[in-house]
Design an enzyme around this catalytic site. Structure first.
Site, mmCIF file in Angstrom:
data_model
loop_
_atom_site.group_PDB
_atom_site.id
_atom_site.type_symbol
_atom_site.label_atom_id
_atom_site.label_comp_id
_atom_site.label_asym_id
_atom_site.label_seq_id
_atom_site.Cartn_x
_atom_site.Cartn_y
_atom_site.Cartn_z
ATOM 1 N N ASP A 78 -3.478 -4.754 -6.274
ATOM 2 C CA ASP A 78 -4.377 -3.639 -6.538
ATOM 3 C C ASP A 78 -4.644 -3.568 -8.042
ATOM 4 O O ASP A 78 -3.790 -3.978 -8.844
ATOM 5 C CB ASP A 78 -3.734 -2.333 -6.046
ATOM 6 N N ASP A 84 -6.850 -16.574 -4.807
ATOM 7 C CA ASP A 84 -7.135 -16.430 -3.379
ATOM 8 C C ASP A 84 -5.983 -15.714 -2.661
ATOM 9 O O ASP A 84 -5.276 -16.312 -1.827
ATOM 10 C CB ASP A 84 -7.394 -17.790 -2.727
ATOM 11 N N SER A 103 -2.083 -17.049 -3.180
ATOM 12 C CA SER A 103 -1.874 -16.656 -1.788
ATOM 13 C C SER A 103 -0.879 -15.494 -1.701
ATOM 14 O O SER A 103 -1.118 -14.428 -2.266
ATOM 15 C CB SER A 103 -1.404 -17.865 -0.971
ATOM 16 N N LEU A 104 0.266 -15.680 -1.030
ATOM 17 C CA LEU A 104 1.285 -14.630 -0.998
ATOM 18 C C LEU A 104 1.827 -14.339 -2.393
ATOM 19 O O LEU A 104 2.287 -13.226 -2.678
ATOM 20 C CB LEU A 104 2.435 -15.035 -0.076
ATOM 21 N N HIS A 116 -8.578 -22.788 0.455
ATOM 22 C CA HIS A 116 -7.554 -21.855 -0.024
ATOM 23 C C HIS A 116 -6.895 -22.373 -1.304
ATOM 24 O O HIS A 116 -6.576 -21.585 -2.207
ATOM 25 C CB HIS A 116 -6.518 -21.680 1.084
#
Length: 581
Positions: A444, A428, A405-406, A515
């Site tokens: 990225d 995710d 996640s984050l 998630h």
């Protein structure tokens, strides 16, 4: 001859007498009665057995009905829970709207006040200028010339007004002509309407429209339009002033030791993707911790820190091993069971340094704040890697960052700040505040030599509550089961117009199954080299149609831990699909 025992003769005589009394017929009757009683008992037993079977069937039937009633009750409970949650969300949204309304009203009052102040200053400046001009004309005897200039100016202004009046008359004549034309057409339609039934829908519509035009006053319409134009001009002036005022406002900035400075200007705020500005918290407030697991301490971690390198040298950390960092996401903690479970599975198949990154001091807050706090956390991880390199000669080519996640974007931030990281695995990656943002904001492919990503919750945040990115952000992007809904997870409920912070503030934690499933897939892949073979395909529908079951020349990559064994990695992103149980 031996003498008979006393009493023996008398017993024999008694038996003989009984046999004489019982003849053969009596004996047969006795046997028949015994058989009859035995048959009656057998029938009674069969009836009892049949009755027991019937009761057993009734018990099974009642049990099935109870199970059905239980299922219905459970469905009703789930429905009521969803309704209650929806209600809570609506209340939170209403509260948020009221706060926003109060904030906007306050800003409006402030802008209005500043506008009045500025207008007053302009009037004062104009008055001052006119006084100075008058004094100048008086001192230098230019009054007559000034009168001529004013006369010419008045004449030019009169000509300009005449032109505007002519244009307005022309516009009014066009409006009157259009109204007359419309009235004529409506009169013609009125004739047609009279020939239709009075309850005809088209007839009723035209009749209502005709009445509106019949009672319309063109002069009032013209005055109304003029009033509206004046209002719009005033609003335009106000907005120009507001934009000019906001344009001069500079973004804020904070600086912290060892990690650098952070601002809230674009692209970190003020964009469609990141509308709210939040500066990241300090390193002391977030308190990022590094928790080391090795084969020597499987069940308890050692806390190590880059600010005190001796804590690393005195620990079980070894530079001869690879190092895998695991970074949690929003509202989570580095001591959560799933992080140590991954470490234990890794240490079961390889001798590595496994470090769980705990930033719960910055994750357990509003989502907007947490999404900015990861900039500091990523910088802390980068600083840790820098200390390993400078103090211990440890190469980032031995480092693997795993983030959920984050945490996935945190890993990306670390890779940007300390180049050369071998691999980043995004589990995710979080969508809100990161989807469709510039590369410096999100994960990225340029952040590591290999960036592999597992997408399991890619439905839109609104209204489907999809928390994961659908955007391709790695070298290898895996979409198990299409990436939206995972087997075994409940279908995400749809809640329109929901606020991001409402979603993440624990209101609907029960719908994060999709998630969290990326974590399970990665954990299950450790030690299972044959699991999760994936196939390149244009999209999920094409894959489901069975058109993408062949592997490229480099083979089919394995989603999860062994994605780095794929030899077909290129500089561009590749998308793969697979089906999981």
């Amino acid at each position: 001859m031996a003498a008979a025992k006393p009493g023996t003769g008398r017993q024999g005589e008694g038996v003989a007498a009984m046999l004489e009394e019982l003849d053969v017929d009596s004996l047969l009757r006795e046997i028949a009665l015994s058989q009859q009683r035995l048959e009656e008992r057998r029938k009674a037993f069969q009836e009892a057995h049949l009755e027991a079977s019937l009761y057993h069937e009734k018990i099974i039937d009642v049990t099935e009905k109870i199970q059905e009633a239980k299922s219905v009750l459970e469905e009703k409970v789930v429905f009521l829970i969803e309704k209650e949650i929806h209600k809570d969300l609506l209340l939170k949204r209403q509260e948020s709207f009221m706060i926003q309304k109060d904030k906007l009203l306050k800003e409006r009052r402030e802008l209005h006040y500043k506008q009045q102040v500025m207008k007053k200053e302009i009037d004062e400046e104009e008055e001052k200028f006119m006084k100075e001009l008058q004094d100048f004309n008086t001192n230098y005897s230019l009054t007559s010339n000034r009168a001529e200039l004013l006369q010419e100016k008045s004449k030019a202004e009169g000509q300009r007004l005449d032109v505007e009046v002519a244009l307005l008359k022309k516009d009014l004549e066009e409006e009157i002509s259009a109204a007359v034309s419309t009235t004529r057409s409506l009169q013609e339609e009125k004739v047609l309407i009279s020939q239709k039934p009075q309850n005809d829908a088209e007839c009723l519509r035209l009749k209502k429209e005709l009445e509106l035009y019949k009672n319309d006053d063109l002069k009032d319409m013209y005055e109304s339009l003029c009033t509206e134009i004046d209002f719009l001009q005033q609003m335009l002036l106000t907005w120009v002033f507001a934009v000019a005022f906001l344009a001069v406002v500079q973004g804020a900035e904070v600086c912290y030791d060892r990690v650098g400075c952070f601002s809230d200007v674009k692209p970190w705020a003020g964009t469609i993707q990141r509308p709210l500005a939040k500066l990241p918290w300090s390193t002391s407030q977030i308190n990022t911790r590094f928790l080391l697991y090795t084969r020597s301490n499987l069940n308890s971690y050692q806390t190590i820190t880059a600010t005190n390198p001796s804590s690393i040298s005195s620990s079980n950390f070894r530079t001869s091993r690879k190092t895998r960092f695991i970074i949690h996401g929003f509202t989570d903690s580095g001591t959560a069971a799933w992080l140590s479970d991954i470490c234990k599975k890794l240490l079961g198949i390889e001798d590595v340094n496994c470090i769980c990154v705990d930033w719960s001091g910055g994750s357990r807050t509003g989502y907007t704040q947490a999404s900015n706090n990861i900039r500091v956390v990523g910088s802390e991880v980068a600083y840790f890697l820098q200390v390993l390199s400078n103090n211990f000669g440890y190469s980032p080519a031995n480092v693997h960052l795993i983030g959920h996640s984050l945490g996935a974007h945190t890993a990306g931030e670390a890779g940007k700040r300390f180049r050369g990281v071998a691999r980043i695995t995004g589990l995710d990656p979080a969508e809100p505040y990161f989807q469709d943002t510039p590369t410096e904001v999100r994960l990225d492919p340029s952040d590591a030599t290999l960036v592999d990503v597992i997408h399991t919750d890619t439905g839109p945040l609104v209204p489907s509550l999809g928390f994961g990115m659908s955007q391709v952000v790695g070298h290898l992007d895996f979409f198990p089961n299409g990436g939206v809904h995972m087997p075994g997870c409940p279908q995400n409920i749809e809640i329109p117009n929901v606020n991001v912070d409402d979603i993440w503030n624990g209101v609907i934690n029960f719908v994060t199954c999709n998630h969290m499933r990326a974590i399970k897939y990665y954990t299950d892949s450790i030690g299972n080299t044959a699991a999760f073979a994936s196939y390149p395909c244009a999209n999920w529908n094409t894959y489901q149609a069975g058109s993408c079951k062949s592997c490229p020349s480099a083979g089919c990559p394995k989603m999860g831990h062994y994605a780095d064994t794929y030899r077909g990695v290129t500089g561009s992103s590749q998308v793969f699909y697979l089906t999981t149980p």
